[in-house]
Design a protein around this motif. Structure first.
Motif, PDB file in Angstrom:
ATOM      1  N   VAL A 129      -2.907   3.241  -1.344  1.00 10.75           N
ATOM      2  CA  VAL A 129      -2.642   1.797  -1.267  1.00 10.75           C
ATOM      3  C   VAL A 129      -3.755   1.036  -1.959  1.00 10.75           C
ATOM      4  CG1 VAL A 129      -2.285  -0.154   0.283  1.00 10.75           C
ATOM      5  CG2 VAL A 129      -1.357   2.069   0.898  1.00 10.75           C
ATOM      6  N   GLU A 130      -5.003   1.414  -1.690  1.00 11.43           N
ATOM      7  CA  GLU A 130      -6.154   0.752  -2.322  1.00 11.43           C
ATOM      8  C   GLU A 130      -6.074   0.843  -3.847  1.00 11.43           C
ATOM      9  OE1 GLU A 130      -8.609  -1.011  -1.101  1.00 11.43           O
ATOM     10  OE2 GLU A 130      -8.341  -0.657   1.036  1.00 11.43           O
ATOM     11  N   GLU A 131      -5.704   2.018  -4.346  1.00  8.89           N
ATOM     12  CA  GLU A 131      -5.617   2.198  -5.804  1.00  8.89           C
ATOM     13  C   GLU A 131      -4.492   1.358  -6.390  1.00  8.89           C
ATOM     14  OE1 GLU A 131      -5.226   6.413  -6.191  1.00  8.89           O
ATOM     15  OE2 GLU A 131      -7.363   6.777  -5.856  1.00  8.89           O
ATOM     16  N   ALA A 132      -3.371   1.273  -5.648  1.00  6.44           N
ATOM     17  CA  ALA A 132      -2.258   0.459  -6.128  1.00  6.44           C
ATOM     18  C   ALA A 132      -2.640  -1.018  -6.147  1.00  6.44           C
ATOM     19  CB  ALA A 132      -1.028   0.681  -5.241  1.00  6.44           C
ATOM     20  N   ILE A 133      -3.403  -1.458  -5.155  1.00  3.55           N
ATOM     21  CA  ILE A 133      -3.863  -2.846  -5.123  1.00  3.55           C
ATOM     22  C   ILE A 133      -4.807  -3.091  -6.299  1.00  3.55           C
ATOM     23  CG2 ILE A 133      -5.297  -4.489  -3.853  1.00  3.55           C
ATOM     24  CD1 ILE A 133      -4.129  -3.280  -1.264  1.00  3.55           C
ATOM     25  N   ALA A 134      -5.688  -2.129  -6.562  1.00  5.32           N
ATOM     26  CA  ALA A 134      -6.641  -2.273  -7.667  1.00  5.32           C
ATOM     27  C   ALA A 134      -5.930  -2.338  -9.012  1.00  5.32           C
ATOM     28  CB  ALA A 134      -7.633  -1.117  -7.646  1.00  5.32           C
ATOM     29  N   SER A 135      -4.798  -1.629  -9.132  1.00 12.41           N
ATOM     30  CA  SER A 135      -4.054  -1.648 -10.393  1.00 12.41           C
ATOM     31  C   SER A 135      -3.384  -3.000 -10.617  1.00 12.41           C
ATOM     32  CB  SER A 135      -3.003  -0.537 -10.425  1.00 12.41           C
ATOM     33  OG  SER A 135      -1.914  -0.850  -9.581  1.00 12.41           O
ATOM     34  N   GLY A 136      -3.128  -3.733  -9.529  1.00 13.32           N
ATOM     35  CA  GLY A 136      -2.561  -5.072  -9.658  1.00 13.32           C
ATOM     36  C   GLY A 136      -1.049  -5.117  -9.640  1.00 13.32           C
ATOM     37  N   ASP A 137      -0.389  -3.973  -9.412  1.00 11.89           N
ATOM     38  CA  ASP A 137       1.073  -3.933  -9.385  1.00 11.89           C
ATOM     39  C   ASP A 137       1.550  -4.076  -7.940  1.00 11.89           C
ATOM     40  OD1 ASP A 137       3.723  -3.605  -9.850  1.00 11.89           O
ATOM     41  OD2 ASP A 137       3.569  -1.629 -10.798  1.00 11.89           O
ATOM     42  N   GLN A 138       2.193  -5.209  -7.646  1.00 14.55           N
ATOM     43  CA  GLN A 138       2.577  -5.481  -6.265  1.00 14.55           C
ATOM     44  C   GLN A 138       3.676  -4.549  -5.771  1.00 14.55           C
ATOM     45  OE1 GLN A 138       4.295  -9.302  -5.349  1.00 14.55           O
ATOM     46  NE2 GLN A 138       3.647  -9.189  -3.222  1.00 14.55           N
ATOM     47  N   THR A 139       4.628  -4.186  -6.626  1.00 16.07           N
ATOM     48  CA  THR A 139       5.734  -3.327  -6.174  1.00 16.07           C
ATOM     49  C   THR A 139       5.223  -1.937  -5.804  1.00 16.07           C
ATOM     50  OG1 THR A 139       6.233  -2.766  -8.475  1.00 16.07           O
ATOM     51  CG2 THR A 139       7.502  -4.557  -7.467  1.00 16.07           C
ATOM     52  N   VAL A 140       4.321  -1.400  -6.611  1.00 16.58           N
ATOM     53  CA  VAL A 140       3.742  -0.087  -6.321  1.00 16.58           C
ATOM     54  C   VAL A 140       2.896  -0.157  -5.054  1.00 16.58           C
ATOM     55  CG1 VAL A 140       2.184   1.702  -7.174  1.00 16.58           C
ATOM     56  CG2 VAL A 140       3.779   0.609  -8.739  1.00 16.58           C
ATOM     57  N   ALA A 141       2.122  -1.226  -4.915  1.00 15.62           N
ATOM     58  CA  ALA A 141       1.268  -1.394  -3.743  1.00 15.62           C
ATOM     59  C   ALA A 141       2.108  -1.534  -2.477  1.00 15.62           C
ATOM     60  CB  ALA A 141       0.364  -2.610  -3.916  1.00 15.62           C
ATOM     61  N   ALA A 142       3.209  -2.275  -2.558  1.00  9.50           N
ATOM     62  CA  ALA A 142       4.084  -2.451  -1.399  1.00  9.50           C
ATOM     63  C   ALA A 142       4.727  -1.126  -1.014  1.00  9.50           C
ATOM     64  CB  ALA A 142       5.152  -3.498  -1.695  1.00  9.50           C
ATOM     65  N   ALA A 143       5.123  -0.332  -2.009  1.00  4.01           N
ATOM     66  CA  ALA A 143       5.720   0.972  -1.726  1.00  4.01           C
ATOM     67  C   ALA A 143       4.701   1.911  -1.085  1.00  4.01           C
ATOM     68  CB  ALA A 143       6.265   1.587  -3.018  1.00  4.01           C
ATOM     69  N   ALA A 144       3.473   1.880  -1.590  1.00  5.54           N
ATOM     70  CA  ALA A 144       2.415   2.724  -1.034  1.00  5.54           C
ATOM     71  C   ALA A 144       2.094   2.306   0.401  1.00  5.54           C
ATOM     72  CB  ALA A 144       1.165   2.643  -1.896  1.00  5.54           C
ATOM     73  N   LEU A 145       2.103   1.007   0.661  1.00  7.46           N
ATOM     74  CA  LEU A 145       1.847   0.507   2.015  1.00  7.46           C
ATOM     75  C   LEU A 145       2.960   0.923   2.957  1.00  7.46           C
ATOM     76  CD1 LEU A 145       0.069  -1.251   3.869  1.00  7.46           C
ATOM     77  CD2 LEU A 145       1.484  -3.193   3.215  1.00  7.46           C
ATOM     78  N   LYS A 146       4.188   0.898   2.455  1.00  6.64           N
ATOM     79  CA  LYS A 146       5.331   1.290   3.283  1.00  6.64           C
ATOM     80  C   LYS A 146       5.254   2.772   3.651  1.00  6.64           C
ATOM     81  CE  LYS A 146      10.201   0.200   3.636  1.00  6.64           C
ATOM     82  NZ  LYS A 146      11.349  -0.443   3.009  1.00  6.64           N
ATOM     83  N   GLU A 147       4.698   3.588   2.759  1.00  3.80           N
ATOM     84  CA  GLU A 147       4.510   5.015   3.056  1.00  3.80           C
ATOM     85  C   GLU A 147       3.337   5.228   4.001  1.00  3.80           C
ATOM     86  OE1 GLU A 147       4.042   7.363  -0.438  1.00  3.80           O
ATOM     87  OE2 GLU A 147       6.011   6.817  -1.246  1.00  3.80           O
ATOM     88  N   ALA A 148       2.306   4.417   3.872  1.00 11.96           N
ATOM     89  CA  ALA A 148       1.095   4.603   4.671  1.00 11.96           C
ATOM     90  C   ALA A 148       1.275   4.152   6.113  1.00 11.96           C
ATOM     91  CB  ALA A 148      -0.062   3.833   4.035  1.00 11.96           C
TER      92      ALA A 148
END
Length: 88
Positions: A35-54
């Protein structure tokens, strides 16, 4: 040093439980890192998906006694607010 049979058994159980909890903690940290890496990349859809898995992994850690429920709630709250702020 454990001398009585009961103390020896408890020591064995503690070693086993420590190993299991260590693996669980490591697994949860991996999900949080994604999730942290997805947030750092700046892509909200990827970050939201990673958060949903976490989220279920973190809550499973709560039910298994690895994390306190307030700790998990705090981590999820902070991550979700950061993911949400990516869209703004």
């Amino acid at each position: 040093m454990a001398n009585s049979p009961q103390a020896k058994k408890r020591a064995r159980q503690n070693e086993r439980r420590f190993a299991v909890n260590k693996a669980r903690r490591s697994r949860i940290r991996t999900y949080l890192r994604k999730v942290e890496e997805a947030i750092a990349s700046g892509d909200q859809t990827v970050a939201a998906a990673a958060l949903k898995e976490a989220q279920p992994e973190l809550m499973r850690g709560v039910t298994k006694g690895v994390f306190h429920k307030n700790t998990a709630a705090r981590k999820l709250s902070r991550l979700s607010s950061r993911v949400k702020s990516l869209g703004a």
